[in-house]
Structure formats: C-alpha cells, structure tokens
Design a protein around this motif. Structure first.
Motif, PDB file in Angstrom:
ATOM      1  N   GLN A   1      -6.434   1.912   1.568  1.00  0.00           N
ATOM      2  CA  GLN A   1      -5.684   2.812   0.695  1.00  0.00           C
ATOM      3  C   GLN A   1      -6.378   4.166   0.569  1.00  0.00           C
ATOM      4  N   THR A   2      -7.702   4.150   0.506  1.00  0.00           N
ATOM      5  CA  THR A   2      -8.449   5.414   0.437  1.00  0.00           C
ATOM      6  C   THR A   2      -8.171   6.269   1.660  1.00  0.00           C
TER       7      THR A   2
ATOM      8  N   ARG B   1       8.394   8.438  -3.405  1.00  0.00           N
ATOM      9  CA  ARG B   1       7.211   7.704  -2.978  1.00  0.00           C
ATOM     10  C   ARG B   1       7.554   6.857  -1.755  1.00  0.00           C
TER      11      ARG B   1
ATOM     12  N   ASP C   1       6.043   3.251   0.332  1.00  0.00           N
ATOM     13  CA  ASP C   1       5.045   2.186   0.437  1.00  0.00           C
ATOM     14  C   ASP C   1       5.496   1.167   1.476  1.00  0.00           C
TER      15      ASP C   1
ATOM     16  N   SER D   1      -8.734  -1.771  -0.463  1.00  0.00           N
ATOM     17  CA  SER D   1      -9.112  -0.555  -1.174  1.00  0.00           C
ATOM     18  C   SER D   1      -9.514   0.554  -0.209  1.00  0.00           C
TER      19      SER D   1
ATOM     20  N   VAL E   1       0.854  -1.185   0.000  1.00  0.00           N
ATOM     21  CA  VAL E   1       0.000   0.000   0.000  1.00  0.00           C
ATOM     22  C   VAL E   1       0.889   1.235   0.000  1.00  0.00           C
ATOM     23  N   ASP E   2       0.372   2.298  -0.581  1.00  0.00           N
ATOM     24  CA  ASP E   2       1.118   3.553  -0.719  1.00  0.00           C
ATOM     25  C   ASP E   2       0.884   4.416   0.522  1.00  0.00           C
TER      26      ASP E   2
ATOM     27  N   LEU F   1      -5.488   6.096   3.607  1.00  0.00           N
ATOM     28  CA  LEU F   1      -4.081   6.537   3.558  1.00  0.00           C
ATOM     29  C   LEU F   1      -3.908   7.698   2.588  1.00  0.00           C
ATOM     30  N   ASP F   2      -4.654   7.663   1.487  1.00  0.00           N
ATOM     31  CA  ASP F   2      -4.579   8.738   0.511  1.00  0.00           C
ATOM     32  C   ASP F   2      -5.214  10.028   1.025  1.00  0.00           C
ATOM     33  N   GLY F   3      -5.978   9.935   2.121  1.00  0.00           N
ATOM     34  CA  GLY F   3      -6.666  11.098   2.654  1.00  0.00           C
ATOM     35  C   GLY F   3      -5.840  11.931   3.608  1.00  0.00           C
TER      36      GLY F   3
ATOM     37  N   THR G   1       2.686   7.445   0.914  1.00  0.00           N
ATOM     38  CA  THR G   1       3.398   8.686   0.604  1.00  0.00           C
ATOM     39  C   THR G   1       2.780   9.885   1.313  1.00  0.00           C
ATOM     40  N   ARG G   2       1.468  10.014   1.251  1.00  0.00           N
ATOM     41  CA  ARG G   2       0.811  11.170   1.867  1.00  0.00           C
ATOM     42  C   ARG G   2       0.925  11.124   3.386  1.00  0.00           C
TER      43      ARG G   2
END
Length: 217
Positions: free
Chosen positions: A211-212, A184, A186, A208, A42-43, A214-216, A45-46
């Motif tokens: 990840q959503t 990046r 992960d 999913s 999973v990413d 984490l992207d937030g 980065t943010r």
C-alpha cells in the motif's frame, strides 16, 4: 526454459538452532496442507490517476508487490529439499503475460526499486513474452522469486492458488478487477504463503508495504 536452480541473489543460511521461529517452522513443515491465503482490498487511486500519463496499472501493481516482497525478510525465506533454510537478499518476480495466440506464459524479471527502471524493463519483457510458444519458455528455475498474476475480469473476495505440493514455499499473489467509485479506486489483493516460513504478521507487513508503494505513485 532453464532447468537448473539458479541463485539470483545473495543467500544467507538460517540456523534452525538459533532461528527465533524455528519451532513454528518445524511445527508446520510437515503439514499436508501448510499453505494459507489472505484476501484484502488495497487502494489504487493514485496509481489510476497516473494512467493518463501512460503508466500501466498492471506494471504499477507488479512494482508495488515487488517492493512489498523485498521489504519483508520473511517473504524472502525459502527451504530446500536438502533440509536447509535460507534467506535471499532480494527476490525477482515471475508474472503472467497474455500470449498473442491466447492463454498466457510466465515471465521472469529481477526487481529494481526504481519505478522508471522497472517500468522500462517490464515493458520490454512483456513484449517479448507475448510471442512465447510455450508457457514456460521465459520462466526462471529459481526459488528467489514470487509468483504473480492478475484477474482483471473479477472483483473476487477470495482465491486459492495451484501449488505442486507441501514442499513449495514460494509466495503467490494475485489481484483482481479495479473498481472505481466516488473518486476512489481499489481492488482485491490475494496472498498465499507457506506457514512454515510466513506468519500472519508478516503478511500484514507485506500488505502495508504494498500500500505504501501504491500511495507513492
């Protein structure tokens, strides 16, 4: 440590006669080894970008995983020794905390889908559990929970969790070392579940949702 099963959320009984996946449940329920594990990347980065602001990557991961678990109904399904199957409206998190004396202890925290609120509670919780004299001192005896841990020393590609036996259907998740490259970041994320209550599509939905979250950040 509490010794009686505590209900920590609203519980909905599931009728095996009307449940759309009752045949799958019955098929895997009596397996001697009914658990399976999936590891993916999973990413983050943010999340790592906010470390300079004081955001803890560990607490951020706890929050993201808690969001994912509570977003997918099948990850909140549990079966009981009396044969009943239930779905919790929400589940809390039992996670590992390093102890001041070495090793770790288990902590328990209800999940709140507001990071600032969750963060404050988690920091206080972690500070308290660090001085635990027993690994189970702050554990909660409930099945409205998932077990979480972190292996920050390893960028692992697979992981198998310790499980008491085939009647344990509580999800277990662990993540590894965060790897930063080319701007990046992960990490590996492992999910282990009981096939009687959770299929691959549900694990996919869980990843999913994580990840959503984490992207937030």
């Amino acid at each position: 440590m509490k010794t009686e099963l505590a209900e920590t959320s609203v519980v909905t009984p599931i009728s095996l006669d009307r449940w759309h996946r009752s045949d799958t449940y019955r098929w895997f329920r009596d397996y001697g080894r009914p658990h399976y594990a999936i590891t993916c990347r999973v990413d983050v980065t943010r999340l790592m970008a906010r470390k300079a602001e004081g955001v803890s990557p560990y607490i951020g991961c706890l929050y993201a995983v808690g969001h994912g678990l509570n977003a997918v109904p099948e990850l909140r399904v549990r079966f009981r020794p009396d044969g009943t199957v239930v779905r919790h409206e929400s589940i809390g998190l039992s996670f590992t905390v390093p102890r001041d004396t070495g090793g770790f202890a288990y902590s328990y925290q209800p999940f709140v889908d507001d990071f600032d609120v969750f963060d404050r509670a988690a920091r206080a919780n972690i500070a308290k559990v660090r001085s635990a004299k027993d690994i189970r001192e702050h554990a909660e005896q409930t099945d409205a929970v998932a077990y979480l841990s972190c292996l920050p020393w390893l960028d692992f590609t697979a992981l198998d969790h310790a499980v008491p036996g085939p009647d344990d259907c509580i999800p277990r998740l662990s993540w590894g070392k965060i790897v930063e490259q080319d701007g990046r970041a992960d990490m590996s994320l492992n999910v282990q579940v009981h096939h009687a209550v959770t299929d691959g599509e549900h694990v996919g939905a869980l990843i999913s949702e994580i990840q959503t979250a984490l992207d937030g950040f």
